[in-house]
Every structure is written in structure tokens, then in C-alpha cells.
Motif scaffolding. Structure first.
Motif, PDB file in Angstrom:
ATOM      1  N   ASP A 298      -7.588  10.105  -1.781  1.00  0.00           N
ATOM      2  CA  ASP A 298      -8.382   8.990  -1.271  1.00  0.00           C
ATOM      3  C   ASP A 298      -7.621   8.293  -0.144  1.00  0.00           C
ATOM      4  N   GLU A 299      -8.226   8.218   1.033  1.00  0.00           N
ATOM      5  CA  GLU A 299      -7.536   7.675   2.202  1.00  0.00           C
ATOM      6  C   GLU A 299      -7.203   6.197   2.040  1.00  0.00           C
ATOM      7  N   GLU A 300      -8.131   5.422   1.478  1.00  0.00           N
ATOM      8  CA  GLU A 300      -7.893   3.986   1.314  1.00  0.00           C
ATOM      9  C   GLU A 300      -6.680   3.733   0.424  1.00  0.00           C
ATOM     10  N   GLU A 303      -3.351   4.924   2.206  1.00  0.00           N
ATOM     11  CA  GLU A 303      -2.888   3.989   3.233  1.00  0.00           C
ATOM     12  C   GLU A 303      -2.309   2.722   2.606  1.00  0.00           C
ATOM     13  N   ALA A 304      -2.928   2.251   1.533  1.00  0.00           N
ATOM     14  CA  ALA A 304      -2.437   1.041   0.873  1.00  0.00           C
ATOM     15  C   ALA A 304      -1.056   1.276   0.265  1.00  0.00           C
ATOM     16  N   ALA A 324      -3.858  -5.018  -1.498  1.00  0.00           N
ATOM     17  CA  ALA A 324      -4.642  -3.886  -0.984  1.00  0.00           C
ATOM     18  C   ALA A 324      -4.569  -2.701  -1.940  1.00  0.00           C
ATOM     19  N   ASN A 327      -6.777  -3.479  -4.987  1.00  0.00           N
ATOM     20  CA  ASN A 327      -8.205  -3.312  -4.691  1.00  0.00           C
ATOM     21  C   ASN A 327      -8.590  -1.838  -4.614  1.00  0.00           C
ATOM     22  N   ALA A 328      -7.705  -1.028  -4.027  1.00  0.00           N
ATOM     23  CA  ALA A 328      -7.987   0.411  -3.938  1.00  0.00           C
ATOM     24  C   ALA A 328      -7.981   1.052  -5.320  1.00  0.00           C
ATOM     25  N   SER A 331     -11.126   0.122  -7.121  1.00  0.00           N
ATOM     26  CA  SER A 331     -12.249   0.901  -6.598  1.00  0.00           C
ATOM     27  C   SER A 331     -12.285   2.291  -7.231  1.00  0.00           C
TER      28      SER A 331
END
Length: 488
Positions: A298-300, A303-304, A324, A327-328, A331
Motif C-alpha cells: 500500500d503506497e499510503e 510513504e507514511a 500519518a 491513519n494509514a 485505513s
């Protein structure tokens, strides 16, 4: 000879098939009768393992057929030739076989052999032969199969306790299904209903209460496994990486469960720890996050994690990057969250009855208050050939709860229990020889360390053991609550 036998081979194969089928029908008829008896008896003696026994009987019937048809009563070459003669060979086949076995032939015999070959080539004996099966025995076999199937639908003499227990559990399952299925997606509903249906089937067929309880325990373990499998791959990969360190063990456990509340709480605790970390600890955690990010799809989330890694390496405030990441993670935790919630609810509901009985039984047999500390010591001196003295001292006893900082606890090295007995002999005196014996039975005490440094390790080991063992679902919550009280 080989060429002649090759011409008769199709007929021989057909004869072998016929013989096998005959013995198979005989063997399976006997097996069917035994299975029918087992099924009928199982309606009165519920402990009889019907399927294993019937499986053994069927396999024995097959083994008997194979042994008889291909070893004990196999079709011979002579029998094949005689059968061919009966189908129109007019004794040419058996004559040809005997002459070929003789070796050299005179001109007349050579003509007879040539005639036999010609007849074997022009006649399809296998096609002419009609297999004959034992029709009466076959009818008996069909009747036995029908009776066995019918006996399977006979009502089972079921324990009353088993029926009461199963009906109560079935009501709970129906209630959870009615409440949970409307909120599930199509795929989630399919998985949930399959798990519920499997448990319902086992409860309806359980003949004793013990069997019904075992079915519930197995279903609970299966549902726990389904919960784990429903967690997204990224969360499981991250949990596997983070479980190695004490600081991230709580977050790892929350990620494995896919529970949003636990993930949020664990991340908040980790952020608080980050604020108090020195450079070495921050660098170690940053390295751990870098390894974790490599396996994330998962990119999000990836990155986090990288942003949090950079903040730790540069000594910057990790709060924003940590939020961040949280939150990721939340999700990702929402994937199949409704399914996990439904499975957990079903798991809790079917486990309530067993858990209530365990708690009730425990409250009747145990109880009271925790003891503080007590001690008792004995000391003695004995003499051979003289007199001795002895003394006994009692320690104190008190009551108390909890622990106070900075309390210490011994590490697991004390589990070695490598104690010893040492005996020392003194010198002779007027009162005899003095002998002193020192006993050490508890082994080495290990290292005394602060309580909170090993608490997390013991808690994680206990919870992991519960996850991998057949423990009622509700007991896991009791153990978790127990460790929570120790943490306060």
C-alpha cells in the motif's frame, strides 16, 4: 508362443475384469452388511465410530477382490484358450498352445498350429465373450446400500443434555446471524455464513454434550483463524516485522488482530515512547521501520512509514509522521473489519455458556484474598555419639495487593533449578561430631530486574500461547484483563 498369447490377450483381460468384478461384488456385499450393522448399532451406542469402521470394511472388500482376482484366483493362459475354444475355436486354441509348448512339431502338427493362428487372428474372442456377473448377489448389495442409507436417517438416541446444549447454541447462532448479516458485504457474508453453517451442522449431529462442546471449541478456533486471515496482508507483514522489539510488540499484536481501537491505542503509546527515546533507540526503531516499509504494497502506508523513519533518523518531532502512519494503519484495518466483528461476536456468544460454567465452577472451589508474604525457617544441629540441639523459627504473614515501584522481579534464568545439597562435617568434640547440611532446591535466582521490563514479554508469550491453543474464546479476555491489572 508369445505371438499366440498376444492374440488371446484381449480375451484374457476381459476374463480378469469379470473375475475382479465378481469378487468385488462379493466383498462389498459383505462390507455393506457390516456397515448396516454398525449404523444401526450407532443409534443406540453413540460412541461407535461409524465412518472409520465403514471405511475399513469397504477397503477390506476392495483388497479381497484385488487379491483374489489377480493373485489367488487369477485367469491362466490355459483357461483363456479353453474359453476361446468354447466361443468357436473348436479346440484349436488349446491344441495350438499345447503344440507350441511342446517345441518341435512334425508337418501335421505345424499345419495344426498354423490353423490355430489363423483362427485366432480372424476371430475377436473378446467381443464374442459376454461377462456374467452374480446378479442375485448384486441385488443383495443394492438392497444393503439402500438400507444403510435409510438407517443413517434414523433418529439418534441423543443425550438430553446434548440436545439442550445444542439447541441453546443454535438459538445464539441464529440471533447473531440475524443481527450481523445485514451489515456484511456479499463476500463477507459468504465467509461468515459458511462458518456458522459448519458449526450448526456439527451441533445438530453431536450425540453427546461432550461432542457438542468439542464442536464449539473447534469452531471457535476456526473462526479465530478466519479473523487472522481476514486481516490485510500489509498489516500482517508489518506485525511480523515489529514483533521482534519490546517497544513495538503491543502494536504488532494489535496489527495481527486488525482491531482499530487497539491499533490506535498502541500507536499513541508508541508515539509517547518515541518522544522519550535517545538517539540509539530512535535509530534502531528507524531501521526497523525501514525494513517494514520494504514489504508493504500500500503506497499510503509505505510513504507514511518512510516519513516516520526519516523523522527518527533526523531527530525531528515524530508526531506528525506518526499520525500519518496511524491513519494509514486504521485505513488498512477497515478491510474486512465488519467480518471480523461478526466472527468475534459469534465466537463470544457461543462461548458464553462454557465460560459461565467454568467461572461458576472456579468460584465454588477457589476464592479468598491474596496473601502477602510468609516465611518459616528451620535450623538444626545433630551430633553422632552425643547430644544435639535444634531450633525452629516462624516468619511473619501479611496481606497485600498490587506492587509498588521500584519493585524487582527475577528473570527466567531461575527456571533452571540447578540447586544442590552440600554437607560439611565438623570436628569431634565431647558432644560428638557436628554435621551441617545446606539445602538449595530453588536453583539460581537469575537476574533481578525492574518489573516493567519483563512484564510485556510474559504478557505477549501468554497471549500467543492462547492464540495457538484450544482455549475457549472468553478465557482469552480473562487472561488479557489479568495482565491489564498487573500493568496498573
Amino acid at each position: 508362443m508369445k505371438e499366440f498369447l498376444r492374440l488371446l490377450a484381449p480375451l484374457r483381460h476381459k476374463l480378469m475384469a469379470e473375475r475382479f468384478l465378481k469378487w468385488f461384488i462379493y466383498g462389498e456385499t459383505a462390507a455393506g452388511i457390516l456397515c448396516l450393522a454398525v449404523v444401526v448399532l450407532s443409534k443406540f451406542w453413540t460412541e461407535i465410530p461409524v465412518l472409520p469402521l465403514c471405511g475399513v470394511f469397504v477397503l477390506l472388500g476392495l483388497l479381497i477382490a484385488l487379491t483374489a482376482a489377480f493373485f489367488l484366483r487369477k485367469v491362466t493362459e490355459k483357461e483363456t484358450a479353453e474359453t476361446a475354444d468354447a466361443l468357436g475355436g473348436a479346440e484349436r486354441m488349446i491344441t495350438t498352445m499345447e503344440l507350441l509348448g511342446k517345441g518341435t512339431q512334425n508337418p501335421v502338427e505345424e499345419m495344426a498350429v498354423a490353423d490355430g493362428f489363423a483362427k485366432a487372428k480372424e476371430t475377436d474372442f473378446a467381443k464374442l465373450y459376454r461377462m456374467r456377473l452374480p446378479v442375485k448377489v448384486l441385488r443383495v448389495l443394492a438392497l444393503v446400500v439402500v438400507l444403510t442409507i435409510g438407517a443413517g436417517f434414523m433418529p439418534v438416541r441423543r443425550d438430553k443434555d446434548a440436545e439442550v446444549y445444542a439447541n441453546a447454541q443454535l438459538e445464539r447462532i441464529e440471533q447473531v446471524k440475524a443481527e450481523e448479516t445485514p451489515v456484511l458485504s456479499k463476500e463477507e457474508k459468504k465467509v461468515f455464513l459458511e462458518a456458522a453453517k459448519a458449526l450448526e451442522k456439527d451441533l445438530k449431529t453431536a450425540k453427546t454434550k461432550k461432542a457438542a462442546e468439542e464442536a464449539v471449541r473447534e469452531a471457535q478456533q476456526n473462526m479465530k483463524q478466519l479473523e487472522k486471515e481476514s486481516v490485510s496482508k500489509d498489516l500482517k507483514e508489518l506485525a511480523e516485522t515489529l514483533k521482534q522489539e519490546e517497544d513495538t510488540a503491543a502494536l504488532s499484536e494489535a496489527l495481527e488482530q486488525g482491531d482499530e481501537a487497539s491499533i490506535s491505542q498502541a500507536m499513541e503509546q508508541l508515539l509517547q515512547k518515541m518522544a522519550a527515546m535517545d538517539k540509539g533507540q530512535a535509530a534502531s526503531l528507524a531501521q526497523q521501520l525501514a525494513e517494514a516499509a520494504e514489504n508493504i504494497s500500500d503506497e499510503e502506508l509505505q510513504e507514511a512509514l518512510k516519513a516516520l523513519e526519516e523523522a527518527l533518523e533526523n531527530g525531528a518531532d515524530p508526531s506528525e509522521a506518526g499520525e500519518a502512519v496511524k491513519n494509514a494503519l486504521l485505513s488498512q484495518a477497515q478491510v474486512n473489519s465488519a467480518l471480523r466483528s461478526s466472527l468475534q461476536k459469534l465466537n463470544r456468544n457461543v462461548g458464553q455458556q462454557s465460560l459461565a460454567k467454568k467461572v461458576e465452577s472456579g468460584s465454588e472451589s477457589t476464592g479468598g484474598e491474596g496473601q502477602g508474604e510468609s516465611g518459616q525457617g528451620t535450623g538444626g544441629q545433630t551430633g553422632s555419639g552425643g547430644s544435639g540441639t535444634a531450633g525452629v523459627g516462624n516468619g511473619g504473614q501479611g496481606r497485600g495487593f498490587g506492587h509498588a515501584e521500584p519493585e524487582k522481579i527475577y528473570t527466567r534464568s531461575a527456571a533452571g533449578k540447578d540447586g544442590y545439597d552440600a554437607q560439611l562435617k565438623g570436628t569431634d568434640s565431647d558432644e560428638g561430631q557436628t554435621t551441617i547440611t545446606e539445602h538449595r532446591t530453588m536453583g539460581q535466582a537469575g537476574t533481578s530486574v525492574p518489573y516493567d521490563t519483563v512484564y510485556g514479554q510474559y504478557r505477549n508469550e501468554a497471549m500467543e500461547t492462547l492464540e495457538n491453543s484450544s482455549v475457549p474464546y472468553g478465557m482469552r479476555e480473562l487472561v488479557s484483563d489479568y495482565f491489564a491489572t498487573l500493568e496498573r
